[in-house]
Write an enzyme that holds these catalytic residues in place. Structure first.
Site, PDB file in Angstrom:
ATOM      1  CB  CYS A  23      -0.985  -0.007   1.168  1.00  0.00           C
ATOM      2  SG  CYS A  23      -0.252  -0.109   2.811  1.00  0.00           S
ATOM      3  CG  HIS A  65      -4.859  -0.002   3.839  1.00  0.00           C
ATOM      4  ND1 HIS A  65      -3.906  -0.450   2.955  1.00  0.00           N
ATOM      5  CD2 HIS A  65      -5.977   0.251   3.095  1.00  0.00           C
ATOM      6  CE1 HIS A  65      -4.426  -0.480   1.735  1.00  0.00           C
ATOM      7  NE2 HIS A  65      -5.671  -0.052   1.795  1.00  0.00           N
ATOM      8  CB  SER A  90      -5.755  -3.316  -0.426  1.00  0.00           C
ATOM      9  OG  SER A  90      -6.333  -4.154   0.551  1.00  0.00           O
TER      10      SER A  90
END
Length: 243
Positions: free
Chosen positions: A69, A104, A121
């Site tokens: 990410c 994330h 992702s």
């Protein structure tokens, strides 16, 4: 022996609409594939100047290795440089699932009055979002709803500032100008904070928090603990990206 195919780096064509261009960038990132190996191939130090991170992005296009990410955010910035109508800003999530915390990050996009995102992702609905969301809060709530499908509860959302289009800039990316403890806030409250912040961003009146002090953050919800855990932010950023 057959050489592994290297995906071509997308080039913007004048005939493309911005959504088509963003789709071409996302398709390219998907062709690089998500890095499931447990080894991060590119070191991303979040405090580095933008110019240094853009060099790393160039390296990613040359090496064509799988990415996670954080690398996708840097690559997304690199590939959208030179499109002044496309504003880019980082969006970070801290979530809780089964006794563990996960981090994330995606690249928020604002263009022509609409929001969307680019990213990578393990989960297809926790990366790119089309450029169709009327408000920043609509985009954030879409991510929150996607997380719920995987039984992740979103604890914090951090929004950074627009990243300059000057690839040789020595200024670092501002990763967390606004920090929202969303698990302690009503959605109406979250929406109000996000919309005020988005308005300030569009008017370009926000200055990097690092200009005041390295630890300064605009925080909403219950105050952050004064004792902040140490550790490398770039290592944590994509750690356990169950996203």
């Amino acid at each position: 022996c057959v050489q592994p195919s290297v995906p071509p780096v997308p080039n913007y064509k004048l005939s493309m609409s911005i959504p088509e261009w963003l789709q071409a960038i996302q398709t390219y990132m998907k062709m690089l594939q998500y890095n499931h190996t447990g080894t991060q191939f590119f070191e991303i130090r979040k405090t580095r100047p933008l110019s240094g991170l853009m060099e790393t992005a160039k390296e990613m296009t040359r090496e064509s290795l799988p990415i996670k990410c954080l690398e996708a955010v840097i690559l997304g910035i690199y590939l959208t440089n030179g499109q002044p109508s496309v504003e880019r800003f980082p969006i970070s999530f801290k979530t809780h699932f089964s006794g563990n915390y996960f981090h994330h990050v995606v690249l928020g996009i604002y263009c022509n009055g609409r929001y969307g995102s680019l990213g990578m992702s393990r989960r297809s609905d926790l990366m790119d979002k089309p450029l169709t969301y009327r408000t920043l809060s609509d985009l954030i709530f879409e991510f929150e709803d996607s997380y719920k499908k995987y039984l992740h509860s979103v604890k914090k959302v951090k929004i950074g500032l627009y990243v300059p289009h000057e690839p040789h800039s020595f200024q670092p990316i501002e990763w967390k100008q606004l920090v929202l403890n969303v698990s302690r806030m009503m959605r109406t409250e979250v929406r109000k904070e996000l919309e005020k912040f988005a308005r300030d961003m569009r008017m370009k009146i926000l200055k990097p928090s690092s200009a005041h002090s390295p630890m300064k953050e605009r925080s909403r919800g219950k105050s952050l603990s004064p004792r902040r855990r140490g550790g490398s932010p770039q290592r944590r950023a994509c750690r356990r990206d169950k996203s």
